[in-house]
Write a protein that holds these residues in place. Structure first.
Motif, PDB file in Angstrom:
ATOM      1  N   ARG A   1      42.725  37.942  35.078  1.00  0.00           N
ATOM      2  CA  ARG A   1      42.379  37.538  36.433  1.00  0.00           C
ATOM      3  C   ARG A   1      43.408  38.133  37.399  1.00  0.00           C
ATOM      4  O   ARG A   1      44.546  38.388  37.017  1.00  0.00           O
TER       5      ARG A   1
ATOM      6  N   GLN B   1      45.123  37.136  40.938  1.00  0.00           N
ATOM      7  CA  GLN B   1      45.298  36.079  41.926  1.00  0.00           C
ATOM      8  C   GLN B   1      46.050  36.636  43.131  1.00  0.00           C
ATOM      9  O   GLN B   1      47.119  37.249  42.983  1.00  0.00           O
TER      10      GLN B   1
ATOM     11  N   PHE C   1      41.359  33.822  43.643  1.00  0.00           N
ATOM     12  CA  PHE C   1      41.117  34.722  42.527  1.00  0.00           C
ATOM     13  C   PHE C   1      40.050  35.754  42.910  1.00  0.00           C
ATOM     14  O   PHE C   1      39.027  35.401  43.501  1.00  0.00           O
TER      15      PHE C   1
ATOM     16  N   SER D   1      36.901  37.661  42.631  1.00  0.00           N
ATOM     17  CA  SER D   1      35.713  37.104  41.983  1.00  0.00           C
ATOM     18  C   SER D   1      34.424  37.796  42.422  1.00  0.00           C
ATOM     19  O   SER D   1      34.352  38.422  43.481  1.00  0.00           O
TER      20      SER D   1
ATOM     21  N   SER E   1      39.594  28.682  39.566  1.00  0.00           N
ATOM     22  CA  SER E   1      39.443  29.548  38.403  1.00  0.00           C
ATOM     23  C   SER E   1      38.103  29.264  37.732  1.00  0.00           C
ATOM     24  O   SER E   1      37.704  28.107  37.566  1.00  0.00           O
TER      25      SER E   1
ATOM     26  N   ASN F   1      35.913  34.988  37.611  1.00  0.00           N
ATOM     27  CA  ASN F   1      37.190  35.620  37.989  1.00  0.00           C
ATOM     28  C   ASN F   1      37.685  36.673  36.998  1.00  0.00           C
ATOM     29  O   ASN F   1      38.715  37.293  37.255  1.00  0.00           O
ATOM     30  N   TYR F   2      37.031  36.833  35.862  1.00  0.00           N
ATOM     31  CA  TYR F   2      37.623  37.643  34.790  1.00  0.00           C
ATOM     32  C   TYR F   2      37.198  39.111  34.879  1.00  0.00           C
ATOM     33  O   TYR F   2      36.025  39.421  35.078  1.00  0.00           O
TER      34      TYR F   2
END
Length: 220
Positions: free
Chosen positions: A158, A160, A167, A169, A191, A195-196
């Motif tokens: 992620r 930030q 985050f 996204s 989160s 977000n990944y």
């Protein structure tokens, strides 16, 4: 926006990156993301790559828009991994989990950026591309959130925003003209699976000799 300060390294031109870059597959530091590398980043949940282009938002900040695209071969989805605004990260140094970095759009030389404007579709926090020749301001800094010691190329991470804590996204909202079919990229306060991100295609700088020596001595 401000121009590049005298004496500061500028974002590498695409052909220079190609000349310098070497994909590391074996040995000390294999599979790590290093400073100076140029990468495409895939949002894992929505299968779109982080993208930008010289198209400005019609609302909010009016800065250069950042979107997600499904095409794997789009040349406007390359981003260079660089030191944070006030930081130092020598070319070839592996990026640590928890380290602040900048992601500079290779095509336009502007940095991934966020601030307290609402994004145009979802109303989350706007994410834009800002600066000139790789130099913007402290709102260009993002912290790499990952497990372990270093950012691994095969891990999901992620990003930030260092100043506002959102985050990076994607939640699926889709633009119409002039960027029809592209997905909104924004900052979310919480989160979630949206977000990944994962490194896909890229030009990866070899880990520095100093890092290799540290790894060698750590194994003794």
């Amino acid at each position: 926006m401000r121009g590049a300060a005298a004496g500061r390294p500028r974002v590498l031109a695409p052909m220079l990156v190609l000349a310098l870059g070497v994909a590391v597959r074996t040995g000390a530091g294999a599979g790590l993301v290093t400073c100076g590398s140029v990468v495409k980043l895939l949002n894992v949940r929505h299968s779109v790559r982080l993208h930008s282009h010289d198209v400005r938002y019609g609302s909010g900040s009016g800065q250069q828009s950042v979107t997600g695209v499904s095409a794997a071969d789009d040349g406007n989805s390359y981003w260079q991994v660089r030191a944070s605004t006030a930081g130092v990260c020598e070319r070839g140094t592996p990026v640590r989990c928890g380290q602040s970095i900048r992601l500079t759009h290779l095509g336009t030389g502007r940095n991934l950026h966020s601030h307290h404007f609402a994004s145009p579709l979802s109303g989350n926090q706007e994410v834009s591309a800002f600066g000139e020749d790789g130099e913007g301001d402290y709102l260009d800094d993002w912290t790499v959130m990952c497990t372990g010691t270093y950012w691994s190329r095969d891990s999901e991470v992620r990003f930030q925003h260092t100043s506002t804590d959102v985050f990076l996204s994607v939640t699926g909202e889709q633009y119409g003209r002039p960027i029809h079919g592209q997905k909104e990229v924004h900052g979310m306060a919480t989160s979630s699976q949206n977000n990944y991100w994962k490194v896909m295609e890229g030009i990866f700088m070899q880990p520095s000799d100093v890092f290799k020596a540290e790894q060698y001595h750590a194994e003794l």
